[in-house]
Design a protein around this motif. Sequence first.
Motif, short mmCIF file in Angstrom:
data_model
loop_
_atom_site.label_atom_id
_atom_site.label_comp_id
_atom_site.label_asym_id
_atom_site.label_seq_id
_atom_site.Cartn_x
_atom_site.Cartn_y
_atom_site.Cartn_z
N GLN A 202 -3.94 5.93 -21.77
CA GLN A 202 -3.64 7.23 -22.38
C GLN A 202 -4.91 7.96 -22.80
OE1 GLN A 202 -0.84 6.10 -25.44
NE2 GLN A 202 0.91 6.38 -24.07
N ASN A 203 -6.01 7.25 -22.89
CA ASN A 203 -7.28 7.88 -23.24
C ASN A 203 -8.05 8.40 -22.01
OD1 ASN A 203 -7.21 7.67 -26.05
ND2 ASN A 203 -7.93 5.56 -26.00
N VAL A 204 -7.51 8.15 -20.82
CA VAL A 204 -8.15 8.66 -19.61
C VAL A 204 -7.77 10.13 -19.45
CG1 VAL A 204 -8.37 8.43 -17.11
CG2 VAL A 204 -8.05 6.39 -18.52
N PRO A 205 -8.73 11.04 -19.35
CA PRO A 205 -8.40 12.47 -19.23
C PRO A 205 -7.58 12.76 -17.98
CG PRO A 205 -10.73 12.15 -19.76
CD PRO A 205 -10.18 10.81 -19.41
N GLU A 206 -6.49 13.48 -18.15
CA GLU A 206 -5.61 13.81 -17.03
C GLU A 206 -6.29 14.77 -16.04
OE1 GLU A 206 -2.75 12.56 -16.10
OE2 GLU A 206 -2.83 11.17 -17.79
N ARG A 207 -7.29 15.51 -16.51
CA ARG A 207 -7.97 16.45 -15.60
C ARG A 207 -8.65 15.73 -14.46
NH1 ARG A 207 -11.23 16.17 -20.17
NH2 ARG A 207 -13.38 15.47 -19.78
N LEU A 208 -9.04 14.46 -14.68
CA LEU A 208 -9.66 13.69 -13.60
C LEU A 208 -8.66 13.46 -12.47
CD1 LEU A 208 -11.63 11.01 -15.69
CD2 LEU A 208 -12.50 13.14 -14.71
N TYR A 209 -7.41 13.15 -12.82
CA TYR A 209 -6.38 12.94 -11.81
C TYR A 209 -6.00 14.25 -11.12
CZ TYR A 209 -5.90 8.32 -13.90
OH TYR A 209 -6.16 7.06 -14.38
N GLU A 210 -5.98 15.32 -11.91
CA GLU A 210 -5.66 16.62 -11.31
C GLU A 210 -6.71 17.02 -10.28
OE1 GLU A 210 -5.34 19.25 -14.59
OE2 GLU A 210 -3.53 18.28 -15.41
N ALA A 211 -7.98 16.79 -10.63
CA ALA A 211 -9.05 17.12 -9.69
C ALA A 211 -8.97 16.24 -8.45
CB ALA A 211 -10.41 16.94 -10.37
N ALA A 212 -8.63 14.96 -8.65
CA ALA A 212 -8.53 14.04 -7.52
C ALA A 212 -7.38 14.43 -6.60
CB ALA A 212 -8.34 12.60 -8.02
N ARG A 213 -6.26 14.85 -7.18
CA ARG A 213 -5.12 15.27 -6.35
C ARG A 213 -5.45 16.53 -5.57
NH1 ARG A 213 -2.08 13.09 -10.80
NH2 ARG A 213 -2.22 15.09 -11.91
N LEU A 214 -6.19 17.44 -6.18
CA LEU A 214 -6.59 18.66 -5.47
C LEU A 214 -7.50 18.34 -4.29
CD1 LEU A 214 -7.27 21.10 -8.46
CD2 LEU A 214 -5.38 21.19 -6.81
N ASP A 215 -8.28 17.26 -4.43
CA ASP A 215 -9.16 16.84 -3.34
C ASP A 215 -8.44 15.98 -2.31
OD1 ASP A 215 -11.28 18.18 -4.40
OD2 ASP A 215 -12.09 16.45 -5.48
N GLY A 216 -7.14 15.74 -2.53
CA GLY A 216 -6.35 14.98 -1.57
C GLY A 216 -6.47 13.47 -1.71
N ALA A 217 -6.90 12.98 -2.89
CA ALA A 217 -7.05 11.54 -3.09
C ALA A 217 -5.67 10.88 -3.17
CB ALA A 217 -7.84 11.26 -4.36
N SER A 218 -5.53 9.73 -2.53
CA SER A 218 -4.29 8.98 -2.57
C SER A 218 -4.12 8.30 -3.94
CB SER A 218 -4.27 7.93 -1.47
OG SER A 218 -5.30 6.97 -1.69
N THR A 219 -2.92 7.77 -4.17
CA THR A 219 -2.66 7.06 -5.44
C THR A 219 -3.58 5.86 -5.59
OG1 THR A 219 -0.34 7.75 -5.35
CG2 THR A 219 -0.89 5.90 -6.79
N TRP A 220 -3.78 5.12 -4.49
CA TRP A 220 -4.67 3.96 -4.54
C TRP A 220 -6.10 4.38 -4.83
CZ3 TRP A 220 -5.61 -0.81 -5.41
CH2 TRP A 220 -6.78 -1.41 -4.94
N ARG A 221 -6.54 5.48 -4.22
CA ARG A 221 -7.90 5.96 -4.45
C ARG A 221 -8.09 6.39 -5.91
NH1 ARG A 221 -11.80 8.22 -0.94
NH2 ARG A 221 -13.78 8.23 -2.11
N GLN A 222 -7.06 7.03 -6.48
CA GLN A 222 -7.13 7.42 -7.89
C GLN A 222 -7.21 6.19 -8.79
OE1 GLN A 222 -4.10 10.36 -9.04
NE2 GLN A 222 -3.94 10.94 -6.87
N PHE A 223 -6.42 5.18 -8.44
CA PHE A 223 -6.44 3.94 -9.23
C PHE A 223 -7.80 3.26 -9.16
CE2 PHE A 223 -5.96 -0.72 -9.20
CZ PHE A 223 -5.48 -0.92 -10.48
N ARG A 224 -8.35 3.20 -7.96
CA ARG A 224 -9.62 2.49 -7.75
C ARG A 224 -10.81 3.23 -8.34
NH1 ARG A 224 -11.83 2.09 -1.75
NH2 ARG A 224 -12.47 4.21 -2.36
N ASP A 225 -10.83 4.56 -8.19
CA ASP A 225 -12.02 5.32 -8.56
C ASP A 225 -11.93 5.98 -9.93
OD1 ASP A 225 -13.10 4.63 -6.14
OD2 ASP A 225 -12.57 6.50 -5.14
N ILE A 226 -10.72 6.05 -10.49
CA ILE A 226 -10.58 6.68 -11.80
C ILE A 226 -10.04 5.70 -12.84
CG2 ILE A 226 -9.48 8.53 -13.12
CD1 ILE A 226 -9.36 10.17 -10.57
N THR A 227 -8.86 5.14 -12.55
CA THR A 227 -8.19 4.31 -13.55
C THR A 227 -9.02 3.09 -13.93
OG1 THR A 227 -6.05 5.01 -12.67
CG2 THR A 227 -6.08 3.07 -14.09
N VAL A 228 -9.42 2.31 -12.93
CA VAL A 228 -10.15 1.07 -13.22
C VAL A 228 -11.49 1.34 -13.90
CG1 VAL A 228 -11.25 -0.95 -12.20
CG2 VAL A 228 -8.98 -0.25 -11.43
#
Length: 312
Positions: A202-228
């Motif tokens: 919950q402390n991970v900024p949601e704007r990072l995921y929004e930017a990743a989705r705009l760039d076409g990043a998959s769910t796995w890519r978001q998990f690997r490069d942002i969440t972890v």
Amino acid sequence: MSIRNRLSGLTRTEEGRKRQSIGGISWETIQGYLWALPYLAAFAVFLLWPLAKGLWMSAHDWNPLLPSESEWIGIQNYVELLNDPFFWSALWNTIYFVVLTVAPMVVLSLALALGVNRNVKGKTALRTIYFSPYVLTIAVVAIIWLEFLSTDFGPINYYLNLFFGIRPQWLTSELLAMPSLAMTTVWWLLGFNFIILLAARQNVPERLYEAARLDGASTWRQFRDITVPQMRNALLFVVIIQFIYQFQVFGQPYVMTGGGPSQSTRTIVYYLYQSAFNQQSFGYAAAIGYILFAILVGISLVNYYVIGGNNE
């Protein structure tokens, strides 16, 4: 004198007090030590002194009734320990238990944290359900799972027998006893990891995921490069804490299996307990404790540098 001048004078007086020092030590530093003194006293009495006393005991053939007559034997307890097949068996059992518990606990708690973080119905109730087993004591947890895993009357074997015609000997089989304890432990402690990782997510900024989705990043890519990467500190904390905690497992085998069958669930701490209170070898038990301490320090350092080493 105006109010402004009075306030200015009080401010200067306060600043002068702050600049006062005793023996070259500022008053703020002295105040800090005074506030920390109760904790430091408790730390010394309940941690430092027992650590030193345990190390002293491990170098003696310790007599708890007449400590002054305990015989100094140096490192003999440690030499005997390293040549003790029962110790190595207990160490292997402990490592096996850690393997069965730590990885599933971290993976499952992370999956639950990521799932509950989504906009799902009843997520508040789910958080309560996942965390609730953690508030139980190990005695209560063990009794609950003794009933669940009962060969003849447990609900697990009832349905296994109903659909598959089998009744596994969960706690009396050398093959299944340790996995059964591991299953109990995962159910019990999953909620602690879940809460830590949920807070981290919950402390991970949601704007990072929004930017990743705009760039076409998959769910796995978001998990690997942002969440972890963003949750690395929390994951490091959970992994280290669970390694330390599971290496000290005692209550589950003590209550549920008594170290059996055939000592297949006798862990290091259980062996320490038996050495001290069954065999009255307190010096030997202290040596076991210090070997365990060294193992835990080593594991913590390895986890820190492996998981946290790339966090800079």
